[in-house]
Design a protein around this motif. Structure first.
Motif, short mmCIF file in Angstrom:
data_model
loop_
_atom_site.label_atom_id
_atom_site.label_comp_id
_atom_site.label_asym_id
_atom_site.label_seq_id
_atom_site.Cartn_x
_atom_site.Cartn_y
_atom_site.Cartn_z
N GLU A 135 -16.41 10.46 -20.30
CA GLU A 135 -14.96 10.60 -20.33
C GLU A 135 -14.43 11.24 -19.05
O GLU A 135 -13.41 10.83 -18.51
N TYR A 188 -14.52 8.62 -16.24
CA TYR A 188 -13.44 7.64 -16.44
C TYR A 188 -12.10 8.22 -15.98
O TYR A 188 -11.36 7.60 -15.22
N ASN A 189 -11.77 9.42 -16.43
CA ASN A 189 -10.51 10.06 -16.07
C ASN A 189 -10.46 10.38 -14.58
O ASN A 189 -9.40 10.27 -13.95
N THR A 190 -11.58 10.77 -14.01
CA THR A 190 -11.63 11.10 -12.59
C THR A 190 -11.39 9.86 -11.74
O THR A 190 -10.67 9.91 -10.74
N ILE A 191 -11.98 8.74 -12.12
CA ILE A 191 -11.79 7.50 -11.36
C ILE A 191 -10.33 7.07 -11.39
O ILE A 191 -9.75 6.71 -10.35
N ILE A 192 -9.71 7.14 -12.56
CA ILE A 192 -8.28 6.79 -12.66
C ILE A 192 -7.46 7.72 -11.78
O ILE A 192 -6.59 7.28 -11.02
N PHE A 193 -7.72 9.01 -11.85
CA PHE A 193 -6.99 9.98 -11.05
C PHE A 193 -7.16 9.70 -9.56
O PHE A 193 -6.20 9.73 -8.79
N GLY A 235 -10.99 14.82 -6.67
CA GLY A 235 -11.72 14.18 -7.75
C GLY A 235 -12.89 15.01 -8.24
O GLY A 235 -13.14 15.12 -9.44
N THR A 257 -8.99 12.79 -1.55
CA THR A 257 -9.22 12.17 -2.85
C THR A 257 -10.56 12.57 -3.42
O THR A 257 -10.67 12.90 -4.61
N VAL A 269 -7.94 6.91 -7.94
CA VAL A 269 -7.26 5.69 -7.50
C VAL A 269 -5.76 5.95 -7.35
O VAL A 269 -5.15 5.60 -6.33
N VAL A 270 -5.16 6.57 -8.36
CA VAL A 270 -3.73 6.85 -8.31
C VAL A 270 -3.41 7.83 -7.18
O VAL A 270 -2.45 7.63 -6.42
N TYR A 271 -4.20 8.88 -7.03
CA TYR A 271 -3.97 9.88 -5.98
C TYR A 271 -4.06 9.24 -4.60
O TYR A 271 -3.21 9.49 -3.73
#
Length: 91
Positions: free
Chosen positions: A51, A54-59, A26, A22, A61-63
């Motif tokens: 930005e 933000y997008n990296t954190i979402i990715f 990330g 992860t 967590v989901v990954y």
């Protein structure tokens, strides 16, 4: 093991723990998205960094959770399999 060989890199990546995978994925996403947001999208450096983070954190967590779910299903499926594996049937 050659460090620049793509197949060796993929093998080493798959041998990592899910948390390590992860973090590596990330970091790669953050760098690529930061460059995209700065150079192509034309955002200011601070906006691009915000930005990208933000997008990296979402990715991440989901990954991470998707990897954990898939690994658990593979482990459970491996315990319920009867008989020899596909490559060992004729031996």
């Amino acid at each position: 093991m050659d460090l620049m060989n793509p197949s060796d890199l993929l093998i080493r990546f798959r041998q990592m723990l899910p948390f390590q995978q992860t973090v590596v994925a990330g970091l790669i996403l953050f760098v690529v998205y930061e460059l995209y947001a700065s150079l192509v999208a034309g955002l200011k450096p601070l906006e691009a960094a915000r930005e990208s983070m933000y997008n990296t954190i979402i990715f991440m967590v989901v990954y991470y959770f998707a990897t954990i779910v898939i690994m658990r299903k593979n482990m459970q499926a491996g315990t319920h399999v009867k008989g020899p594996k596909k490559g060992l049937r004729g031996k």
